[in-house]
Design a protein around this motif. Structure first.
Motif, PDB file in Angstrom:
ATOM      1  N   ARG A 104      36.056  61.508  81.794  1.00 53.47           N
ATOM      2  CA  ARG A 104      34.981  62.162  82.762  1.00 53.47           C
ATOM      3  C   ARG A 104      34.923  61.942  83.970  1.00 53.47           C
ATOM      4  NH1 ARG A 104      31.443  62.008  78.474  1.00 53.47           N
ATOM      5  NH2 ARG A 104      30.051  60.285  79.372  1.00 53.47           N
TER       6      ARG A 104
ATOM      7  N   VAL B  38      40.650  63.626  71.336  1.00 51.14           N
ATOM      8  CA  VAL B  38      39.340  63.520  71.071  1.00 51.14           C
ATOM      9  C   VAL B  38      38.745  61.954  71.788  1.00 51.14           C
ATOM     10  CG1 VAL B  38      37.426  62.968  69.240  1.00 51.14           C
ATOM     11  CG2 VAL B  38      39.097  64.602  68.758  1.00 51.14           C
ATOM     12  N   ALA B  39      39.287  61.178  71.573  1.00 51.38           N
ATOM     13  CA  ALA B  39      38.949  59.875  72.280  1.00 51.38           C
ATOM     14  C   ALA B  39      38.934  60.102  73.871  1.00 51.38           C
ATOM     15  CB  ALA B  39      40.135  58.735  72.010  1.00 51.38           C
ATOM     16  N   SER B  40      39.993  60.771  74.487  1.00 50.66           N
ATOM     17  CA  SER B  40      40.158  61.271  75.891  1.00 50.66           C
ATOM     18  C   SER B  40      38.867  62.022  76.194  1.00 50.66           C
ATOM     19  CB  SER B  40      41.134  62.111  76.200  1.00 50.66           C
ATOM     20  OG  SER B  40      42.448  61.054  76.188  1.00 50.66           O
ATOM     21  N   LEU B  41      38.540  63.039  75.506  1.00 49.80           N
ATOM     22  CA  LEU B  41      37.306  63.895  75.900  1.00 49.80           C
ATOM     23  C   LEU B  41      36.107  63.282  75.762  1.00 49.80           C
ATOM     24  CD1 LEU B  41      38.511  67.275  73.965  1.00 49.80           C
ATOM     25  CD2 LEU B  41      38.921  66.587  76.494  1.00 49.80           C
ATOM     26  N   LEU B  42      35.963  62.278  74.807  1.00 47.65           N
ATOM     27  CA  LEU B  42      34.571  61.596  74.787  1.00 47.65           C
ATOM     28  C   LEU B  42      34.434  60.636  75.608  1.00 47.65           C
ATOM     29  CD1 LEU B  42      34.396  61.651  70.680  1.00 47.65           C
ATOM     30  CD2 LEU B  42      33.208  63.090  72.375  1.00 47.65           C
ATOM     31  N   SER B  43      35.379  59.885  76.407  1.00 46.75           N
ATOM     32  CA  SER B  43      35.654  58.739  77.362  1.00 46.75           C
ATOM     33  C   SER B  43      34.759  59.175  78.495  1.00 46.75           C
ATOM     34  CB  SER B  43      36.834  58.449  77.300  1.00 46.75           C
ATOM     35  OG  SER B  43      37.030  57.440  78.683  1.00 46.75           O
ATOM     36  N   PRO B  44      33.760  58.479  78.785  1.00 46.07           N
ATOM     37  CA  PRO B  44      33.092  58.476  80.180  1.00 46.07           C
ATOM     38  C   PRO B  44      33.941  58.301  81.378  1.00 46.07           C
ATOM     39  CG  PRO B  44      31.841  57.035  78.675  1.00 46.07           C
ATOM     40  CD  PRO B  44      33.035  57.370  77.874  1.00 46.07           C
TER      41      PRO B  44
ATOM     42  N   ARG C 214      41.404  64.620  82.701  1.00 49.43           N
ATOM     43  CA  ARG C 214      40.498  64.166  81.485  1.00 49.43           C
ATOM     44  C   ARG C 214      41.397  63.442  79.958  1.00 49.43           C
ATOM     45  NH1 ARG C 214      35.461  66.219  80.198  1.00 49.43           N
ATOM     46  NH2 ARG C 214      34.494  64.981  78.816  1.00 49.43           N
TER      47      ARG C 214
END
Length: 405
Positions: free
Chosen positions: A320, A311-317, A250
């Motif tokens: 996911r 944060v950018a990684s966790l929010l990135s579709p 992720r």
């Protein structure tokens, strides 16, 4: 600043005590840690490291405190990147889940011992040759550039040299015997793949030290701080692996963040080298009047860059999607590999985790699901095979027949 011998004794005793505790209470009896267990102990080890840092701040002053935390955070972030390779090694050697803790701990202890030698060699070179900062800075800038190259899980191959060397000199059996290093076959003692996996983990982490040790020397030249920050970043790495195993893929932007941090520290080292310059062909051997970057500013940059990239990684579709694909492939492979998971209850839990990842893929935006179905033919075939095997297992269990082995 000279660190009192008592501080060294206390730090070494604490580190040794934590390693012994880890072995006798966690690793000695093979088991697969739950997510809750991994989270609790990861938090505990981070808490010990933070408490130690506050102790350094109180007894050593603000400068030492800031340098310790800057070094610890940087080393911890770099160690997370190492976990990608650890995952590849454990999968390559088909290490059973219950035995993975011991493999990781032994490899990490080996790495800590070797890194300690690197630290004292590096400190000696810095004290004798000011130009070493140029070398360290250039090495970090080159590493940062290499990290910006397109990568996937399979391209995290810093272990290639170590694996080839280990396989060449260590002859092992094809199967495991629990978490034993030696097994008996036809009355003869033979090494199991456990030893090979341990060597691969430890050797690979040593290779990573060639980047991380210069990085922390760019933040502090205090050997005590370099050693303790490095040691505490490695302690708890085993628990962190089990906590983040399902999320490693992720963190798709972590590599960019680490590249930015290493480049920043590389520039900081070059500026410091110019400030203390005595190389004859640079400014006639005289120091160059440049502005140096403070450790406090470095700490702020490191924290901000890590927060933004995580944060950018966790929010990135896309993150996911990549995580779901990697986890589905990993769970399906483990389920189908009887040599990997002999524990049938654990195999069923692995199958359930595979189903959960399939549901995650199905819930992704249509462009990602279409891309996965069209571009991941091998994964689709693997998942279908896992479903077929599972259906056969259920049918045999309901009929009272023995499971296929």
């Amino acid at each position: 600043m000279t660190v009192p011998a008592l501080a060294w004794v206390c730090a070494l005793a604490l580190i040794a005590g934590l390693l012994l505790f880890d072995f006798f209470f966690h690793v000695r009896s093979a088991h697969t840690p739950s997510l809750t267990e991994a989270a609790i102990w990861s938090a505990a080890y981070v808490g010990v490291a933070v408490a130690f840092g506050f102790g350094v701040w109180v007894f050593g002053g603000t400068t030492m405190g800031v340098e310790y935390f800057a070094g610890y955070i940087t080393e911890k972030a770099l160690s997370v990147d190492n976990l990608f390779v650890f995952l590849i090694i454990l999968t390559t050697f088909r290490v059973p889940s219950a035995a993975q803790q011991k493999v990781l701990l032994v490899g990490i202890v080996f790495s800590l011992v070797v890194r300690t030698g690197f630290i004292f060699v590096g400190a000696t070179l810095i004290n004798r040759f000011a130009w070493v900062f140029y070398v360290f800075g250039a090495a970090l800038l080159i590493t940062a550039g290499n990290m910006l190259k397109p990568e996937s899980e399979d391209s995290h191959s810093g272990d290639t040299f170590v694996l080839r060397l280990a396989r060449r000199f260590l002859r092992t059996t094809d199967h495991y015997d629990g978490d034993k290093l030696v097994t008996v076959i036809d009355g003869r003692k033979q090494l199991t793949p456990m030893l090979l996996a341990m060597v691969a983990i430890g050797g690979t982490d040593v290779l990573f030290a060639l980047d991380s040790i210069p990085a922390i020397f760019g933040l502090t030249q205090n050997v005590f701080l370099v050693f303790t920050a490095t040691a505490f970043s490695l302690l708890g790495l085993r628990q962190l692996f089990f906590l983040l195993e399902g999320l490693l893929d992720r963190l798709i932007y972590l590599g960019f963040g680490l590249a930015a941090i290493l480049a920043f520290i590389g520039v900081k080292l070059v500026l410091h080298a110019l400030h203390a310059n005595n190389v004859p062909f640079i400014n006639d051997g005289d120091p160059v009047p440049v502005t140096e970057i403070s450790t406090a500013a470095s700490l702020a940059v490191i924290v901000v860059v890590l927060l933004v990239t995580v944060v950018a990684s966790l929010l990135s579709p896309a993150g996911r999607a990549q995580t779901a694909v990697a986890n589905a492939r990993r769970h399906a492979t483990r389920y189908l590999d009887l040599g990997y998971e002999a524990d049938q209850a654990l195999r069923e839990r692995t199958y359930a985790e595979m189903i959960a990842e399939e549901d995650t893929i199905a819930a992704l935006p249509s462009k990602y699901t279409r891309r996965i179905r069209e571009g991941e033919a091998e994964l689709m075939a693997l998942l279908e095979q896992a479903h077929i095997v599972h259906a056969d297992r259920i049918a045999r269990m309901e009929a009272g027949l023995p499971l296929r082995m």
